[in-house]
Design an enzyme around this catalytic site. Structure first.
Site, short mmCIF file in Angstrom:
data_model
loop_
_atom_site.label_atom_id
_atom_site.label_comp_id
_atom_site.label_asym_id
_atom_site.label_seq_id
_atom_site.Cartn_x
_atom_site.Cartn_y
_atom_site.Cartn_z
N ASP A 141 -10.20 3.36 5.29
CA ASP A 141 -10.71 1.98 5.27
C ASP A 141 -12.24 1.93 5.27
O ASP A 141 -12.82 0.89 4.97
CB ASP A 141 -10.25 1.25 6.54
N GLN A 151 -3.72 -1.20 10.26
CA GLN A 151 -3.79 -2.52 9.62
C GLN A 151 -4.33 -3.57 10.58
O GLN A 151 -3.93 -3.66 11.74
CB GLN A 151 -2.38 -2.92 9.12
N LYS A 186 0.84 -1.20 0.00
CA LYS A 186 0.00 0.00 0.00
C LYS A 186 0.88 1.25 0.00
O LYS A 186 0.62 2.20 -0.73
CB LYS A 186 -0.92 0.00 1.23
#
Ligand code: GUN
Length: 284
Positions: free
Chosen positions: A121, A98, A54
């Site tokens: 997210d 994460q 990412k």
């Protein structure tokens, strides 16, 4: 000898490249490059590798991106303090913690500590509510990527039967909301669904997102269906999806694993960051 592959390959890298090109132009149009901060706890190799991909793509499209790595034994309070400090930094446009976190940590309060406008997210309850209400908000990356794949390869959704196998907050549930928005008829199935095979066999589009290798078999899939494989397991060092290889002989189109939904998810993280930055900057 194995039977011939008939399904068209839905190449996620191709979709991700197209998204990256669009995002690069949007970044170039901004006076200040958007800034994205990843927070990662512990040394889970898979998580470390996802965050690296990412960050690499973020930098390739011109974002400022950095990763804060915290020790595996970090406690809840320390993690909350770090996340809050990042969120409160006015120079930061996007924050991504994460998952999964180590077992001793509770992810919910951490996700709720992220400003919904910086929540690239789309996991904050406010963004979940916006998604289900049809309001603009940040939308989870993997499900958004599934729509990008369908659009790129012209997989029809309107009025189609979509069966999603897997009911996670990360993929299954938000994917159901997104496919509904596109006027598909959505069934959200999972590992305990009765007659999963019968249900999947009615689907025009199958999304496999349980994380159990081979849960979707060729015998379950309607000939010609589009199959999107999100699950990822490591077996004897090899990465395999939730979709068994014999589905290639039955499906009309299918994402490979690896090189399918994964790269598109990564591209959606950077796209969401640019969207967040544009919204924040246009507000003032
Ligand atoms: N772990 C696996 N997928 C994801 C994701 O989309 N976002 C975050 N934050 N963690 C993940």
């Amino acid at each position: 000898m194995s039977a011939p592959v008939t399904a068209k390959r839905l190449d996620g890298r191709q979709v991700a490249d197209a998204i990256a090109a669009r995002v690069t132009e949007r970044v170039a149009a901004l006076e200040v490059a958007p800034r994205l901060v990843f927070v990662r706890v512990g040394e889970d190799p898979a998580s470390a590798s996802y965050v690296r991909s990412k960050q690499r793509l973020a930098q390739r499209v011109g974002l400022r991106a950095e990763t804060l790595v915290m020790d595996a034994d970090t406690d809840q309070a320390a993690l909350m303090t770090t996340v809050r400090a990042v969120v409160e930094d006015d120079d930061v446009d996007g924050v991504l913690v994460q998952l999964p976190l180590p077992e001793h940590l509770d992810e919910r309060p951490v996700l709720e500590a992220i400003d919904p406008e910086k929540d690239v997210d789309g996991f904050h309850a406010v963004n979940v509510g916006r998604l289900w209400s049809g309001l603009p908000g940040m939308v989870p990356c993997t499900p958004l990527g599934l729509l990008e794949i369908c659009d790129h390869f012209e997989v029809p959704l309107l009025g189609q039967r979509v069966v999603i196998v897997g009911r996670s907050n990360l993929v299954g549930k938000p994917a159901a909301a997104l496919f509904l928005r596109r006027h598909a008829t959505v069934t959200l199935a999972h590992s305990r669904t009765r007659d999963l095979a019968g249900l999947v066999s009615e689907a025009d589009v199958v999304v496999a997102a349980v994380g159990r290798a081979g849960i979707v078999q060729g015998s379950m899939v309607k000939p010609g269906a589009a199959v999107l494989d999100v699950g990822m397991s490591r077996i004897d060092g090899r990465i395999v999806g939730d979709v068994a290889p014999d589905v290639w002989e039955v499906a009309g189109s299918m994402t490979p694993m690896p090189g399918g939904t994964g790269p598109v998810t990564v591209a959606m993280v950077v796209q969401n960051t640019v969207t967040a930055a544009e919204r924040r900057r246009n507000k003032v």
